[in-house]
Design a protein around this motif. Structure first.
Motif, short mmCIF file in Angstrom:
data_model
loop_
_atom_site.label_atom_id
_atom_site.label_comp_id
_atom_site.label_asym_id
_atom_site.label_seq_id
_atom_site.Cartn_x
_atom_site.Cartn_y
_atom_site.Cartn_z
N GLN A 157 19.16 -61.22 -83.08
CA GLN A 157 18.09 -62.31 -83.29
C GLN A 157 16.74 -61.71 -83.72
OE1 GLN A 157 19.13 -64.99 -79.65
NE2 GLN A 157 17.48 -65.79 -80.28
N SER A 158 16.05 -62.48 -84.66
CA SER A 158 14.95 -61.98 -85.25
C SER A 158 14.08 -63.33 -85.56
CB SER A 158 15.12 -61.27 -86.39
OG SER A 158 15.92 -61.97 -87.36
N ALA A 159 12.64 -62.81 -85.68
CA ALA A 159 11.85 -63.99 -85.95
C ALA A 159 12.12 -64.78 -87.17
CB ALA A 159 10.50 -63.49 -86.26
N PRO A 160 11.94 -66.29 -87.19
CA PRO A 160 12.28 -67.00 -88.23
C PRO A 160 11.82 -66.34 -89.47
CG PRO A 160 11.31 -68.24 -86.64
CD PRO A 160 11.20 -66.96 -86.11
N GLY A 161 12.57 -66.51 -90.57
CA GLY A 161 12.32 -65.87 -92.00
C GLY A 161 12.30 -64.26 -92.08
N LEU A 162 12.72 -63.92 -90.89
CA LEU A 162 12.61 -62.10 -90.98
C LEU A 162 14.22 -61.68 -90.98
CD1 LEU A 162 10.84 -59.82 -90.55
CD2 LEU A 162 11.22 -60.11 -88.14
N TYR A 163 14.71 -61.00 -91.91
CA TYR A 163 16.10 -60.81 -91.70
C TYR A 163 16.22 -59.89 -90.60
CZ TYR A 163 15.24 -56.32 -94.49
OH TYR A 163 14.79 -55.09 -95.01
N PRO A 164 17.35 -59.81 -90.00
CA PRO A 164 17.86 -58.76 -88.87
C PRO A 164 17.95 -57.39 -89.59
CG PRO A 164 19.75 -60.34 -89.20
CD PRO A 164 18.56 -60.53 -90.33
N GLU A 165 17.60 -56.64 -88.60
CA GLU A 165 17.69 -55.05 -88.86
C GLU A 165 19.07 -54.66 -88.07
OE1 GLU A 165 17.77 -52.31 -90.67
OE2 GLU A 165 15.70 -52.91 -91.04
N HIS A 166 20.15 -54.04 -89.02
CA HIS A 166 21.45 -53.95 -88.45
C HIS A 166 21.64 -52.23 -88.65
CE1 HIS A 166 23.39 -57.76 -88.09
NE2 HIS A 166 22.83 -58.16 -88.97
N ASP A 167 20.80 -51.73 -89.26
CA ASP A 167 20.95 -50.18 -89.39
C ASP A 167 20.71 -49.55 -87.94
OD1 ASP A 167 20.44 -47.20 -89.46
OD2 ASP A 167 19.91 -47.66 -91.63
N LEU A 168 21.93 -48.84 -87.28
CA LEU A 168 21.84 -48.29 -85.85
C LEU A 168 20.56 -47.35 -85.76
CD1 LEU A 168 23.56 -48.46 -83.19
CD2 LEU A 168 24.11 -46.20 -83.86
N PHE A 169 20.47 -46.42 -86.74
CA PHE A 169 19.30 -45.68 -86.63
C PHE A 169 17.83 -45.89 -86.74
CE2 PHE A 169 23.14 -43.57 -87.86
CZ PHE A 169 23.60 -42.92 -86.90
N ILE A 170 17.71 -47.04 -87.55
CA ILE A 170 16.50 -47.96 -87.33
C ILE A 170 16.26 -48.44 -86.17
CG2 ILE A 170 14.98 -49.61 -88.56
CD1 ILE A 170 16.49 -49.01 -91.32
N GLN A 171 17.55 -49.03 -85.68
CA GLN A 171 17.14 -49.85 -84.51
C GLN A 171 17.00 -48.95 -83.35
OE1 GLN A 171 21.33 -51.35 -84.41
NE2 GLN A 171 20.43 -53.52 -85.10
N SER A 172 17.52 -47.69 -83.26
CA SER A 172 17.19 -46.58 -82.37
C SER A 172 15.80 -46.41 -82.24
CB SER A 172 18.20 -45.54 -82.53
OG SER A 172 17.68 -44.39 -81.91
N MET A 173 15.32 -45.92 -83.74
CA MET A 173 14.02 -45.54 -83.70
C MET A 173 12.90 -46.65 -83.21
SD MET A 173 11.91 -43.97 -87.18
CE MET A 173 13.47 -43.61 -87.78
N LYS A 174 13.36 -47.83 -83.67
CA LYS A 174 12.41 -49.05 -83.11
C LYS A 174 12.33 -49.16 -81.59
CE LYS A 174 12.27 -54.01 -84.00
NZ LYS A 174 11.11 -53.91 -84.91
N LEU A 175 13.65 -49.03 -81.03
CA LEU A 175 13.60 -49.11 -79.69
C LEU A 175 12.66 -47.94 -78.98
CD1 LEU A 175 16.66 -49.69 -77.43
CD2 LEU A 175 15.08 -48.01 -76.64
N LYS A 176 12.87 -46.74 -79.47
CA LYS A 176 12.23 -45.81 -78.74
C LYS A 176 10.57 -45.97 -79.10
CE LYS A 176 15.79 -42.40 -77.90
NZ LYS A 176 16.18 -41.11 -78.16
N ASN A 177 10.27 -46.16 -80.32
CA ASN A 177 8.91 -46.38 -80.57
C ASN A 177 8.21 -47.44 -79.83
OD1 ASN A 177 8.13 -44.33 -82.27
ND2 ASN A 177 8.62 -45.36 -84.19
#
Ligand SMILES: NC(=O)c1ccc[n+]([C@@H]2O[C@H](COP(=O)([O-])OP(=O)(O)OC[C@H]3O[C@@H](n4cnc5c(N)ncnc54)[C@H](O)[C@@H]3O)[C@@H](O)[C@H]2O)c1
Length: 446
Positions: A406-426
Motif C-alpha cells: 500500500q502507498s499514499a494515494p497517487g503514489l506508485y508503490p515501490e516493489h524493488d526489494l533493494f530499494i525497499q530494504s534501504m527505505k526500511l533501514k533509513n
C-alpha cells in the motif's frame, strides 16, 4: 566532498520504550500463524534460530564504512522482546494452536511435541466469517450477530478484553484470501463505512470488520493476504485518526520475492523481457482456497502488479512494452505446504538476441512467511510508539515484506526489494536520529 552519510532531518520526538507485554492477535490460526507462534516459542526456548527475521538477526550499519559500526537492529531500535509476546487469535475452527499446527504439517512432530503444552493453551476466539467471501471454507466456530456493526462490536469486545491482560496490542491478518472486491462508495469515508456496517453492505468482507475494530481501538493492523482489508480511504482515515499504523498487502514470500529481485537486475542492465510465465503447485489449505476462481483473482491481482511497477514500460517501451506476464496457481494436495514454483523468463539482450532463464524454487511457504509475520508485528508496534510514524496511516517503509504494498494515494508503490530494504533501514536510522546512508561515499577517495 560528497559523503556517504546524510544527516537525518530532525525527528519529532523520541520513540517510546517497549515496556511490558505485547499482545499479538492473529486473525486466522492456520499454517502461517501457527508456524510463527510455534517458531517464536522454539526460539524463546533456545530450540531453534529465528532465520529469515530481520528484527531478530538483521544488523544495521551506522556511520561511515570505516567506522565498522553495525549493531543488531533489535539493539538499535526499541523492539518488543520475544519473551514479552503474548499470542491469541480468531479462527473459524475451534482447534487450539497445537492441533492447528499439527494439521498444517509444516513443522515436524518432534518439535511440536516439545512445544505442545504451550501451544495447547492458545485457543481461538470465534471468528467473523461468511462463506460468501471464502467459498472453499466452511467453519463452525463463528460469531453470530444481528448485522455487521454488531459483529464489529463483538471483535472490539475481544480486543478490549485482551488489552486488559497486556500492555499493547497488534493485530495481523493471516487468514484465508477472500474473494476479489473492488472499493465502492462504502469504502470512501469512515462515515460511509459505518453506515455500511449498519446496512450489512455486501462490499464489507469479514477482514474489513476486523480491521475496522482494530483501528477503532487504536490497534495497529497488518494485512498478510491480498484482500482489500485496510487498503481503502475509510480505513486509512481511521488509521490516521486513531494513531493506529497499518500496512499491507500480502506477504512477499516465494515467487514474488524472486521476481522483485530479478526484475530490478534486468532493468538495471537494460535487458528486455518478452515474457514471464510463473506457475506453482501448492497443496495446503491456502492452495485449496485459491483454487476458487474468485479468491485466485484477488491473489492474481496482487502478484501481477510488481513487474509493471518495477520495469516502468512507459519509460522503456523498447524493453518492456510488450511483455506477456502470466501467473498460475494449481492446487495439488500431495505437496502440502511444500510449494514448487517454476518461472520461465524470455529475455533479450544486445541487438535483440533472445535468451531464457528458468527458476525452479522448491520452497516451504509458511517457513518463508512466518518470520515476515513476526517482523511486521514487531515493526508495527514500533511504529505505534514512534511519534513521527503513528499517525501517518500507511507504513510504506514496510513494503519490503509485501507483495502488493500500500502507498499514499497517487503514489506508485515501490516493489524493488533493494530499494525497499534501504527505505526500511533509513526509516529506522531516521526515527533514531542517526545519519541516513546515501552510498555516495566520495569522501573515501578525498
Ligand atoms: N504462506 C505463504 O507463503 C503466504 C504468502 C503470502 C500470503 N499468504 C496468505 O496468508 C494467508 C494465510 O495463509 P496460510 O497458508 O496460513 O493459510 P491457512 O489456510 O493454513 O490458514 C488460514 C486460516 O484462516 C482461517 N480463516 C479463514 N477465514 C477466517 C476468518 N474470517 N476469521 C478467522 N479465521 C479465518 C482458516 O480457518 C485457516 O485456519 C492466506 O490468505 C495466504 O494467501 C501466505
Amino acid at each position: 566532498m560528497g559523503t556517504e552519510e546524510q544527516s537525518s532531518q530532525k525527528t519529532t520526538g523520541k520513540v517510546a520504550p517497549a515496556t511490558g507485554k505485547l499482545g499479538v492477535m492473529v486473525v486466522g490460526l492456520g499454517a502461517v500463524a501457527t508456524t510463527m507462534i510455534a517458531g517464536v516459542e522454539a526460539v524463546r526456548r533456545g530450540l531453534a534460530k529465528p532465520i529469515g527475521s530481520l528484527t531478530q538477526m538483521g544488523t544495521i550499519r551506522l556511520g561511515k564504512r570505516t567506522d565498522s559500526t553495525s549493531p543488531l537492529i533489535k539493539d538499535f531500535v526499541p523492539l518488543a522482546d520475544l519473551n514479552d509476546l503474548v499470542f491469541t487469535g480468531w479462527d473459524i475452527f475451534a482447534d487450539n494452536v497445537y492441533e492447528a499446527a499439527a494439521h498444517a504439517e509444516v513443522l515436524d512432530k518432534e518439535l511440536l511435541a516439545k512445544l505442545k503444552p504451550y501451544l495447547e493453551t492458545i485457543r481461538p476466539l470465534p471468528a467473523v466469517f461468511d462463506q460468501y467471501y471464502v467459498k472453499r471454507l466452511n467453519g463452525t466456530h463463528i460469531k453470530k450477530g444481528k448485522n455487521k456493526r454488531d459483529l464489529a462490536n463483538q471483535v472490539i469486545d475481544d480486543i478490549r478484553a485482551f488489552k486488559k491482560t497486556v500492555d499493547r496490542v497488534v493485530i495481523i491478518w493471516a487468514a484465508s484470501t477472500e474473494i476479489f472486491i473492488t472499493p465502492t462508495a462504502v469504502h470512501q469515508s469512515i462515515e460511509a463505512f459505518e453506515k455500511g456496517l449498519d446496512n450489512d453492505d455486501i462490499a464489507i468482507a469479514p477482514s474489513q470488520i476486523y480491521a475496522y475494530a482494530a483501528l477503532s481501538e487504536g490497534v495497529p493492523f497488518a494485512n498478510g493476504a491480498p484482500n482489500l482489508t485496510v487498503d481503502t480511504p475509510a480505513m486509512v482515515e481511521l488509521s490516521k485518526r486513531n494513531a493506529a499504523p497499518i500496512c499491507g498487502k500480502d506477504f512477499k514470500t516465494g515467487q514474488t520475492l524472486m521476481k522483485t529481485v530479478l526484475a530490478p537486475a534486468f532493468k538495471a542492465r537494460l535487458l528486455g523481457i518478452k515474457g514471464w510465465f510463473s506457475t506453482n503447485i501448492l497443496g495446503n489449505r491456502d492452495g485449496e482456497v485459491l483454487d476458487d476462481p474468485q479468491s485466485f483473482k484477488t491473489k492474481e491481482e496482487s502478484k501481477l502488479g510488481s513487474l509493471d511497477y518495477i520495469l516502468q514500460p512507459e519509460l522503456y517501451p523498447d524493453l518492456y512494452k510488450n511483455l506477456y506476464h502470466k501467473i498460475r496457481i494449481n492446487y495439488y494436495p500431495p505437496r502440502g505446504d511444500d510449494k514448487e514454483a517454476w518461472d520461465n523468463i524470455d529475455i533479450f539482450g544486445w541487438l535483440g538476441y533472445p535468451m531464457q532463464i528458468k527458476v525452479n524454487f522448491l520452497c516451504r511457504d509458511s517457513i518463508l512467511a512466518a518470520p515476515i509475520a513476526l517482523d511486521l508485528v514487531l515493526f508495527l508496534d514500533l511504529a505505534k510508539r514512534t511519534p513521527e510514524l503513528c499517525s501517518i496511516g500507511i507504513q510504506e517503509w514496510l513494503s519490503f515484506y509485501l507483495k502488493s504494498p500500500q502507498s499514499a494515494p497517487g503514489l506508485y508503490p515501490e516493489h524493488d526489494l533493494f530499494i525497499q530494504s534501504m527505505k526500511l533501514k533509513n526509516t529506522l536510522r531516521h526515527i533514531m536520529g542517526a545519519g541516513l546512508i546515501t552510498h555516495l561515499g566520495l569522501e573515501y577517495y578525498d
